[in-house]
Design an enzyme around this catalytic site. Structure first.
Site, short mmCIF file in Angstrom:
data_model
loop_
_atom_site.label_atom_id
_atom_site.label_comp_id
_atom_site.label_asym_id
_atom_site.label_seq_id
_atom_site.Cartn_x
_atom_site.Cartn_y
_atom_site.Cartn_z
N TYR A 145 0.81 -1.07 0.18
CA TYR A 145 -0.17 -0.34 -0.05
C TYR A 145 1.22 1.07 -0.12
CZ TYR A 145 -4.59 2.63 0.50
OH TYR A 145 -5.02 3.19 0.81
N LYS A 177 -20.40 -19.51 -11.53
CA LYS A 177 -20.39 -19.14 -12.47
C LYS A 177 -18.55 -19.10 -12.84
CE LYS A 177 -20.13 -18.93 -17.24
NZ LYS A 177 -21.37 -18.73 -18.09
N GLU A 225 -24.25 -12.92 -18.21
CA GLU A 225 -25.06 -14.17 -18.07
C GLU A 225 -26.17 -13.94 -17.36
OE1 GLU A 225 -24.41 -17.77 -17.58
OE2 GLU A 225 -23.20 -16.45 -18.09
N ASP A 226 -27.38 -14.78 -17.66
CA ASP A 226 -28.71 -14.70 -17.21
C ASP A 226 -29.59 -13.33 -17.43
OD1 ASP A 226 -28.22 -17.38 -16.79
OD2 ASP A 226 -28.54 -17.07 -14.66
N ASP A 236 -24.66 -17.58 -22.81
CA ASP A 236 -25.64 -17.63 -22.97
C ASP A 236 -25.94 -18.09 -23.84
OD1 ASP A 236 -26.48 -18.29 -20.05
OD2 ASP A 236 -27.18 -16.38 -20.19
N GLY A 293 -34.78 -17.69 -28.84
CA GLY A 293 -34.06 -16.65 -28.07
C GLY A 293 -32.44 -16.46 -28.09
N ASN A 330 -32.73 -27.89 -21.39
CA ASN A 330 -32.87 -28.41 -19.77
C ASN A 330 -34.03 -27.81 -18.62
OD1 ASN A 330 -30.27 -29.71 -19.38
ND2 ASN A 330 -29.04 -27.89 -19.59
N ASN A 336 -21.47 -25.84 -21.15
CA ASN A 336 -21.04 -24.66 -21.53
C ASN A 336 -19.55 -24.17 -21.53
OD1 ASN A 336 -23.06 -24.14 -23.08
ND2 ASN A 336 -23.28 -21.89 -22.19
#
Length: 752
Positions: free
Chosen positions: A42, A97, A139-140, A165, A199, A290, A322
């Site tokens: 630091y 993830k 994601e999602d 995705d 999608g 899924n 994935n």
């Protein structure tokens, strides 16, 4: 969810709650123990790299974690198959993830949940994070916002932005398709391809496949309203319109007639057997919905034996997973300090995966999955635990990135890069996977001897519900029921078999066996009866030797010495009978076996040779090439000590036996485990760091393991009891539920 792998609400919550809430933590990589360390970390020392980065921003990759740091970002608008549950609810998935990034590719990842449904706000927030990260994994996030967000961020940011995705599924799908078409003798440019599910994932799959050579006019996309054809207005958007084709087909059933390939990212049961019948010869069916596919492999093969089928599920062959893609895509992209992940890099990843599946599969991979794997209709995609992924996929991705000009810092020595990737490889995941896969194949009836301990009961439930085998619990029924109910597992009571002396019809048989075995060791019939009826360790061992169970796990409630003494009443598990205890220690991606940790108190040179041989057998059963080091405080004769003499002589005993594994000694532990230190002794017979450490005595082995466990945070499996006629494993009193399950799996692997 497969019936053989039932996961309850309580188990899922406990997994995320223990040992501490969540799935990962952050640990420092530099020393922070002295005042000088703090001054460097630091103020004032940190000012130096600050000024260097301000002068040359590229040096941020040298002086900070930016170059190995990915943000996993979601707003929770499309969580798995659960829908829009919000940013906070998405956190367990994003943490998951993040740990997958670390586990499979040694990429540091942090989950960030953004509490907004406004695409512009997400774009602004993520763009502002650019100085922190080397890459962004979206994601999602629901469609169509996911398209808008990703495209805007790609245009605005100078680091890779990747919506997994979409593109993760597309890459693995493309890899499997390349191999499926090779097996069926077809070319991608000639194939009629039907995709159901318009999608994010579906659109990305079709776009990547077209980039790899599929013709636009041969590709038909369908959604819930049917075929997306030119002129259709209902339920359309700009992303669907890009894939509209001229066709008279209006339904999925129409589109499937004569199709060579079906790609599904839609819903359970969307495809019927009649549709499959109507497809062309050697049809390729990727039913990736899924948790349940559009059509199961069994249903497809019932009407078309020539079909090649893949799903998104791990309990079927050819899983489109994935995790085969995103960790290694980012690994390659980060290592060249890439500005983006482009189509060429995604195609390189797919082609490398396809090529890897066509190569000979290492034994440890086959062992992990409990079956022989070879390129063919049931193996067109590599498995997630293939150790070659880490050093095969990233170089292909990196090369494509360099060739297309998105690399800030190209890799000069690709061979050295591959070698560095191999050093990142974590063998422990493959080993544990191997143990549990072989256990599932064995389907052993596992005797859990200590049914009065909640950890044991939870392990018994997990063993059975994971499809590994049948759990038999030694305990009182009311006690077992109450403990399970208190843990929220009351429904599991009916699934377990609870046995004790009061409800067995075999007690007299057990007594007679025990009396015959011990009658010349001061035991009369009454003693034998009391022992069989009152001691659960003895009772459980008697069950095992009489075939009323296939394997036994015990030791959670009593010290190992006591448990071994009781087990020896029933079976021979002594040093004299050849028993040896080998403990596996897993830490920081490495595995080392230590022996003897259970049986031999003070072994002589012949015992040490026996321990080394037993350790080599355990190593091979785990897929390791054995390298044994006889450990001491002295190294190759110095300093001279009477205490070290037996460690010096033990290798000579193995010389006379002519064993078929590497060994040497005596040597200090740093010589045994550190390749650079070992090089100082160029006469050492080990070809690399040892993976089996034979310790001078049980106390030194035990001290070493507990020190590694408590100070180093190592995962410990064992002691693994070998050299005993029946499959018995003895846990430690500090064993967790996971530890007990691992020991049960080990016992199951040896069940006859």
């Amino acid at each position: 969810m497969s019936g053989k792998n039932k996961i309850t609400r309580e188990e899922a919550l406990n997994y995320h709650l223990e040992p501490i809430p969540g799935k990962y933590e952050i640990t420092p990589t530099t020393p922070m123990t002295t005042q000088r360390d703090l001054s460097l970390a630091y103020s004032p020392g940190v000012a130096v790299p600050v000024e260097a980065i301000a002068e040359n921003p590229e040096t941020a990759y040298d002086y900070t974690v930016k170059g190995n740091m990915v943000a996993v970002i979601s707003n929770g608008s499309a969580i798995l198959g659960l829908g829009n549950l919000g940013a906070l609810a998405s956190k367990p998935v994003m943490e998951g993830k993040a740990v997958l990034f670390k586990k499979f590719a040694d990429v540091n990842a942090v989950d960030i949940e953004l509490d907004t449904m406004d695409a512009d706000e997400i774009i602004k927030a993520v763009k502002l994070m650019e100085p922190t990260f080397g890459g962004i994994n979206l994601e999602d996030i629901k469609a169509p916002e996911c398209f808008i967000i990703e495209q805007a961020l790609k245009e605005q940011m100078d680091i890779p932005v990747f919506h997994d995705d979409q593109h993760g599924t597309a890459v693995i799908c493309a890899a499997g398709l390349l191999n499926a078409l090779e097996i069926s003798g077809k070319k991608i440019e000639d194939c009629k391809i039907v995709l159901n599910g318009a999608g994010a994932a579906g659109i990305a799959c079709l776009e990547l496949i077209k980039a790899m050579g599929a013709r636009n006019e041969n590709c038909i996309m369908c959604d819930t309203k049917g075929v997306i054809y030119q002129g259709r207005t209902e339920g359309m958007n700009q992303w669907k319109s890009a894939h509209a084709v001229e066709t008279t087909a209006r339904s999925l059933e129409d589109a499937m007639k004569g199709a060579d390939v079906f790609l599904g990212v839609s819903a359970k049961g969307a495809v019927t057997q009649e549709m499959v019948k109507s497809m062309a010869d050697n049809p390729v069916i990727f039913a990736m919905a899924n948790p349940d596919p559009e059509i199961t492999p069994e249903e497809a093969h019932e009407v078309r034996e020539d079909a090649i089928v893949a799903t998104g599920r791990s309990d079927y062959p050819n899983q489109v997973n994935n995790v085969l893609g995103f960790p290694y895509l980012f690994r390659g992209a980060l290592d060249i300090h890439a500005r983006a992940i482009n189509d060429e890099m995604k195609i390189a990843c797919a082609e490398a995966l396809a090529k890897l599946a066509r190569e000979d599969v290492p034994d440890e991979v086959a062992m992990a999955y409990g079956r022989k794997l070879s390129f063919g209709r049931d193996y067109i995609i590599p498995t997630p635990f293939d150790p070659r992924l880490i050093h095969v996929i990233p170089p292909a991705v990196a090369k494509a990135g360099m060739d297309t000009g998105v690399a800030r810092r190209p890799i000069i020595d690709m061979d050295a890069y591959v070698h560095s990737l191999k050093a990142r490889m974590d063998p422990t995941a493959t080993i544990l996977q191997s143990i549990h896969a072989r256990a599932r194949k064995a389907q052993a009836r596992m005797i859990f001897a200590e049914g009065d301990d909640l950890r044991v009961l939870r392990a018994a439930v997990q063993y059975q519900r994971s499809g590994t085998g049948t759990s038999i619990v030694v305990g009182r029924e009311n006690d077992v029921r109450e403990k399970l109910e208190s843990a929220g597992l009351g429904d599991a009571f009916r699934e377990l078999t609870v046995v004790n002396a009061a409800n067995t019809k075999h007690l007299e048989t057990y007594r007679d066996f025990l009396y015959k075995r011990l009658q010349r060791k001061g035991v009369d019939r009454e003693d034998a009866y009391k022992m069989a009826a009152r001691d659960r360790h003895v009772f459980a061992a008697l069950m095992l030797v009489h075939g009323h169970g296939d394997a036994l796990v015990t030791g959670v409630t009593r010290k190992s010495a006591h448990v071994l003494e009781r087990i020896n009443k029933v079976v021979d598990a002594t040093a004299e009978s050849g028993a040896v205890g080998i403990t596996a220690v897993l830490n920081k991606g490495k595995i080392v076996l230590l022996g003897d940790t259970l049986v031999h108190e003070w072994p002589d040179e012949n015992d040490l040779a026996d321990i080394a041989t037993a350790g080599a057998e355990v190593a091979r059963s785990l897929g390791l090439d054995p390298r044994v080091a006889f450990c001491s405080f002295s190294t190759f004769g110095y300093p001279v000590s009477e205490r070290a003499q037996k460690m010096h002589v033990a290798p000579k005993v193995l010389d006379k036996r002519g064993v078929d594994f590497e060994y040497d000694g005596e040597m200090a532990v740093d010589v045994a485990l550190n390749a650079s230190v070992m090089k100082k002794y160029d006469f050492c017979r080990l070809s690399g760091p040892a993976n089996i450490l034979v310790m001078p005595a049980r106390h030194s082995a035990s001290i070493s393991i507990k020190l590694l466990q408590e100070m180093g945070g190592a995962t410990v499996i064992g002691p693994i009891l070998t050299g005993v006629e029946h499959p018995i494993q003895v846990c430690s009193t500090t064993a967790t539920v996971s530890d007990i399950v691992n020991m049960a799996a080990l016992a199951a692997c040896n069940a006859k």
